[in-house]
Motif scaffolding. Structure first.
Motif, PDB file in Angstrom:
ATOM      1  N   GLU A 179     -39.137  67.259  -8.632  1.00  0.00           N
ATOM      2  CA  GLU A 179     -38.472  68.341  -8.064  1.00  0.00           C
ATOM      3  C   GLU A 179     -38.971  69.909  -8.263  1.00  0.00           C
ATOM      4  O   GLU A 179     -38.353  70.810  -7.672  1.00  0.00           O
ATOM      5  CB  GLU A 179     -36.944  68.279  -8.672  1.00  0.00           C
ATOM      6  N   LEU A 180     -39.941  69.806  -9.376  1.00  0.00           N
ATOM      7  CA  LEU A 180     -40.482  71.037  -9.632  1.00  0.00           C
ATOM      8  C   LEU A 180     -41.713  71.489  -8.811  1.00  0.00           C
ATOM      9  O   LEU A 180     -42.341  72.474  -9.167  1.00  0.00           O
ATOM     10  CB  LEU A 180     -40.896  71.163 -11.071  1.00  0.00           C
ATOM     11  N   ALA A 181     -42.162  70.439  -7.722  1.00  0.00           N
ATOM     12  CA  ALA A 181     -43.258  70.758  -7.008  1.00  0.00           C
ATOM     13  C   ALA A 181     -43.223  72.016  -6.500  1.00  0.00           C
ATOM     14  O   ALA A 181     -44.516  72.569  -6.405  1.00  0.00           O
ATOM     15  CB  ALA A 181     -43.282  69.545  -5.986  1.00  0.00           C
ATOM     16  N   ASP A 182     -42.434  72.765  -5.874  1.00  0.00           N
ATOM     17  CA  ASP A 182     -42.317  73.849  -5.218  1.00  0.00           C
ATOM     18  C   ASP A 182     -41.644  75.083  -6.095  1.00  0.00           C
ATOM     19  O   ASP A 182     -41.365  76.168  -5.282  1.00  0.00           O
ATOM     20  CB  ASP A 182     -41.776  73.592  -3.827  1.00  0.00           C
ATOM     21  N   ALA A 183     -41.541  74.673  -7.194  1.00  0.00           N
ATOM     22  CA  ALA A 183     -40.717  75.641  -8.205  1.00  0.00           C
ATOM     23  C   ALA A 183     -41.595  76.786  -8.565  1.00  0.00           C
ATOM     24  O   ALA A 183     -42.859  76.557  -8.708  1.00  0.00           O
ATOM     25  CB  ALA A 183     -39.937  75.082  -9.320  1.00  0.00           C
ATOM     26  N   ASP A 184     -41.255  77.990  -9.279  1.00  0.00           N
ATOM     27  CA  ASP A 184     -41.905  78.699  -9.917  1.00  0.00           C
ATOM     28  C   ASP A 184     -42.243  78.546 -11.500  1.00  0.00           C
ATOM     29  O   ASP A 184     -41.375  77.723 -11.931  1.00  0.00           O
ATOM     30  CB  ASP A 184     -41.348  80.331 -10.063  1.00  0.00           C
ATOM     31  N   PRO A 185     -43.215  78.755 -12.218  1.00  0.00           N
ATOM     32  CA  PRO A 185     -43.539  78.425 -13.504  1.00  0.00           C
ATOM     33  C   PRO A 185     -42.679  78.848 -14.509  1.00  0.00           C
ATOM     34  O   PRO A 185     -42.346  78.520 -15.580  1.00  0.00           O
ATOM     35  CB  PRO A 185     -44.675  79.275 -13.711  1.00  0.00           C
ATOM     36  N   ASP A 186     -41.485  79.716 -14.201  1.00  0.00           N
ATOM     37  CA  ASP A 186     -40.630  80.463 -15.169  1.00  0.00           C
ATOM     38  C   ASP A 186     -39.286  79.798 -14.596  1.00  0.00           C
ATOM     39  O   ASP A 186     -38.307  80.264 -15.340  1.00  0.00           O
ATOM     40  CB  ASP A 186     -40.543  82.087 -14.832  1.00  0.00           C
ATOM     41  N   ASP A 187     -39.216  78.763 -13.854  1.00  0.00           N
ATOM     42  CA  ASP A 187     -37.861  77.996 -13.605  1.00  0.00           C
ATOM     43  C   ASP A 187     -37.263  77.498 -15.036  1.00  0.00           C
ATOM     44  O   ASP A 187     -38.093  77.158 -15.755  1.00  0.00           O
ATOM     45  CB  ASP A 187     -38.112  76.744 -12.811  1.00  0.00           C
ATOM     46  N   PRO A 188     -35.951  77.802 -14.969  1.00  0.00           N
ATOM     47  CA  PRO A 188     -35.357  77.532 -16.149  1.00  0.00           C
ATOM     48  C   PRO A 188     -35.340  75.934 -16.627  1.00  0.00           C
ATOM     49  O   PRO A 188     -34.869  75.819 -17.556  1.00  0.00           O
ATOM     50  CB  PRO A 188     -33.929  77.907 -16.007  1.00  0.00           C
ATOM     51  N   ARG A 189     -35.725  75.023 -15.548  1.00  0.00           N
ATOM     52  CA  ARG A 189     -35.981  73.674 -15.885  1.00  0.00           C
ATOM     53  C   ARG A 189     -37.221  73.350 -16.399  1.00  0.00           C
ATOM     54  O   ARG A 189     -37.316  72.180 -17.281  1.00  0.00           O
ATOM     55  CB  ARG A 189     -35.726  72.980 -14.748  1.00  0.00           C
ATOM     56  N   VAL A 190     -38.321  74.320 -16.699  1.00  0.00           N
ATOM     57  CA  VAL A 190     -39.330  73.896 -17.507  1.00  0.00           C
ATOM     58  C   VAL A 190     -39.555  73.643 -18.628  1.00  0.00           C
ATOM     59  O   VAL A 190     -39.773  72.589 -19.216  1.00  0.00           O
ATOM     60  CB  VAL A 190     -40.284  75.047 -16.770  1.00  0.00           C
ATOM     61  N   ALA A 191     -38.863  74.547 -19.691  1.00  0.00           N
ATOM     62  CA  ALA A 191     -38.892  74.414 -21.038  1.00  0.00           C
ATOM     63  C   ALA A 191     -38.090  73.151 -21.434  1.00  0.00           C
ATOM     64  O   ALA A 191     -38.807  72.209 -22.198  1.00  0.00           O
ATOM     65  CB  ALA A 191     -38.270  75.691 -21.980  1.00  0.00           C
ATOM     66  N   PRO A 192     -36.824  72.892 -21.070  1.00  0.00           N
ATOM     67  CA  PRO A 192     -36.237  71.654 -21.387  1.00  0.00           C
ATOM     68  C   PRO A 192     -36.937  70.570 -21.096  1.00  0.00           C
ATOM     69  O   PRO A 192     -37.016  69.327 -21.857  1.00  0.00           O
ATOM     70  CB  PRO A 192     -34.804  71.754 -20.584  1.00  0.00           C
ATOM     71  N   LEU A 193     -37.585  70.423 -19.861  1.00  0.00           N
ATOM     72  CA  LEU A 193     -38.261  69.223 -19.184  1.00  0.00           C
ATOM     73  C   LEU A 193     -39.746  68.759 -20.183  1.00  0.00           C
ATOM     74  O   LEU A 193     -39.863  67.833 -20.635  1.00  0.00           O
ATOM     75  CB  LEU A 193     -38.504  69.377 -17.910  1.00  0.00           C
ATOM     76  N   GLY A 194     -40.274  69.858 -20.395  1.00  0.00           N
ATOM     77  CA  GLY A 194     -41.382  69.849 -21.448  1.00  0.00           C
ATOM     78  C   GLY A 194     -40.990  69.456 -22.865  1.00  0.00           C
ATOM     79  O   GLY A 194     -41.699  68.365 -23.237  1.00  0.00           O
ATOM     80  N   ASP A 195     -39.943  69.902 -23.119  1.00  0.00           N
ATOM     81  CA  ASP A 195     -39.564  69.169 -24.667  1.00  0.00           C
ATOM     82  C   ASP A 195     -39.099  67.703 -24.585  1.00  0.00           C
ATOM     83  O   ASP A 195     -39.400  67.083 -25.564  1.00  0.00           O
ATOM     84  CB  ASP A 195     -38.217  70.246 -25.209  1.00  0.00           C
ATOM     85  N   ALA A 196     -38.486  67.454 -23.552  1.00  0.00           N
ATOM     86  CA  ALA A 196     -37.974  66.025 -23.233  1.00  0.00           C
ATOM     87  C   ALA A 196     -39.244  65.137 -22.995  1.00  0.00           C
ATOM     88  O   ALA A 196     -39.231  63.987 -23.549  1.00  0.00           O
ATOM     89  CB  ALA A 196     -37.269  66.019 -22.061  1.00  0.00           C
ATOM     90  N   LEU A 197     -40.014  65.587 -22.235  1.00  0.00           N
ATOM     91  CA  LEU A 197     -41.402  64.803 -22.304  1.00  0.00           C
ATOM     92  C   LEU A 197     -42.061  64.806 -23.809  1.00  0.00           C
ATOM     93  O   LEU A 197     -42.680  63.584 -24.064  1.00  0.00           O
ATOM     94  CB  LEU A 197     -42.419  65.369 -21.430  1.00  0.00           C
ATOM     95  N   ALA A 198     -42.271  65.596 -24.344  1.00  0.00           N
ATOM     96  CA  ALA A 198     -42.798  65.557 -25.710  1.00  0.00           C
ATOM     97  C   ALA A 198     -42.068  64.732 -26.619  1.00  0.00           C
ATOM     98  O   ALA A 198     -42.605  64.006 -27.449  1.00  0.00           O
ATOM     99  CB  ALA A 198     -42.830  66.805 -26.399  1.00  0.00           C
ATOM    100  N   ALA A 199     -40.512  64.439 -26.276  1.00  0.00           N
ATOM    101  CA  ALA A 199     -39.911  63.763 -27.483  1.00  0.00           C
ATOM    102  C   ALA A 199     -40.165  62.411 -27.352  1.00  0.00           C
ATOM    103  O   ALA A 199     -39.656  61.567 -27.864  1.00  0.00           O
ATOM    104  CB  ALA A 199     -38.515  64.375 -27.146  1.00  0.00           C
ATOM    105  N   ARG A 200     -40.498  61.958 -25.821  1.00  0.00           N
ATOM    106  CA  ARG A 200     -40.596  60.688 -25.507  1.00  0.00           C
ATOM    107  C   ARG A 200     -41.835  60.071 -26.336  1.00  0.00           C
ATOM    108  O   ARG A 200     -41.846  58.933 -26.435  1.00  0.00           O
ATOM    109  CB  ARG A 200     -40.744  60.296 -23.874  1.00  0.00           C
ATOM    110  N   LEU A 201     -42.802  60.760 -26.560  1.00  0.00           N
ATOM    111  CA  LEU A 201     -44.079  60.140 -27.028  1.00  0.00           C
ATOM    112  C   LEU A 201     -43.998  59.851 -28.448  1.00  0.00           C
ATOM    113  O   LEU A 201     -43.520  60.498 -29.461  1.00  0.00           O
ATOM    114  CB  LEU A 201     -45.231  61.161 -26.889  1.00  0.00           C
ATOM    115  N   PRO A 202     -44.090  58.625 -29.024  1.00  0.00           N
ATOM    116  CA  PRO A 202     -43.981  58.114 -30.414  1.00  0.00           C
ATOM    117  C   PRO A 202     -45.107  58.894 -31.337  1.00  0.00           C
ATOM    118  O   PRO A 202     -46.087  59.184 -30.805  1.00  0.00           O
ATOM    119  CB  PRO A 202     -44.149  56.686 -30.222  1.00  0.00           C
TER     120      PRO A 202
END
Length: 269
Positions: A179-202
């Motif tokens: 869903e972020l394919a056409d979004a701007d880098p400062d989109d408010p969804r960026v930070a939470p998604l990056g943290d969520a991805l990091a949290a998935r890695l053991p």
């Protein structure tokens, strides 16, 4: 004999003879008054020997060593080395054929992944991934196939075992990245998604990655980020930053605590 005649007699080309001259492998003969090289029978004998040695698989440097020893003692040693090298090549070819046979069997059974051929370890991981039409999931599989190529064989098993617990999860994160394919880098969804991805890695996976900073990955890291759209790259960069922080905390140990090293909390400081 002219160069063309001696070459034809031995079964090589005049260009090859000139190449041997250029390398100093085959000394030039005397020249006739008209400037043409004058080859004799002895030259043909030497050229024939060079041809036989190269057909056995010797490199030209090895052929030069053999020719320098008229007694032939070094020839025996070189031929023995060549025999060992051919045995190693045969063993490697047998190993490749065995691997190819496995791939053919799996292809006939319909179990070979689209990214194949890949290692059996990665094939097992890819088979555990749920089917999805997510473009980001497809990109992730491509990245895994690239990782499979650069990883040492002994590192594949531990790496993919660390990834396996996540195989059946995270489809919603792929979709969020899509869903972020056409979004701007400062989109408010960026930070939470990056943290969520990091949290998935053991933690086990973080320990296997190594000590190199994940965010500043040099040319490879830049190429990796360039494979994403700007907003997606921002998510990945946020994830890598979080992983760098987490890895530092793991390296410091539990006694360090969230505020830093254990020494910072000693009495009297």
């Amino acid at each position: 004999m002219r160069i063309g005649e001696v070459a034809a007699l031995v079964g090589i080309t005049p260009r090859t003879v000139r190449h041997y001259h250029h390398l100093g492998l085959f000394p030039e003969p005397d020249r006739l008054p008209n400037g043409y090289r004058d080859y004799g029978l002895r030259h043909a004998v030497v050229l024939a020997r060079i041809r036989r040695l190269t057909e056995l698989g010797l490199g030209l440097a090895e052929v030069r060593d053999v020719l320098a020893d008229d007694a032939g003692r070094e020839l025996v040693e070189v031929l023995e080395e060549l025999d060992l090298d051919l045995a190693r090549q045969r063993a490697e070819l047998d190993r490749r054929r065995e691997r190819l046979g496995e791939l053919i069997t799996r292809a006939r059974e319909g179990t070979l992944p689209a990214e194949g051929p890949v290692s059996p370890e990665l094939a097992g991981l890819l088979a555990a991934l749920p089917p999805t039409g997510s473009p980001m999931a497809a990109k992730d599989r491509d990245h895994l196939a690239l990782l499979d190529t650069v990883l040492a064989p002994e590192d594949r098993g531990p790496m993919y075992e660390a990834l396996r617990p996540m195989a059946g999860e995270g489809l919603e994160l792929y979709e969020a990245l899509d869903e972020l394919a056409d979004a701007d880098p400062d989109d408010p969804r960026v930070a939470p998604l990056g943290d969520a991805l990091a949290a998935r890695l053991p933690d086990t996976l973080i320990a296997l990655i190594g000590d190199a900073p994940m965010v500043d990955g040099g040319a490879f890291g830049q190429a990796f980020l360039a494979d994403f759209t700007p907003a997606q790259a921002a998510v990945v960069r946020r994830m890598l930053t979080a992983l760098d922080t987490r890895r530092a905390e793991l390296a410091a140990g539990p006694e360090a605590g969230p505020g830093g090293a254990a020494g910072d909390h000693e009495e009297g400081t």
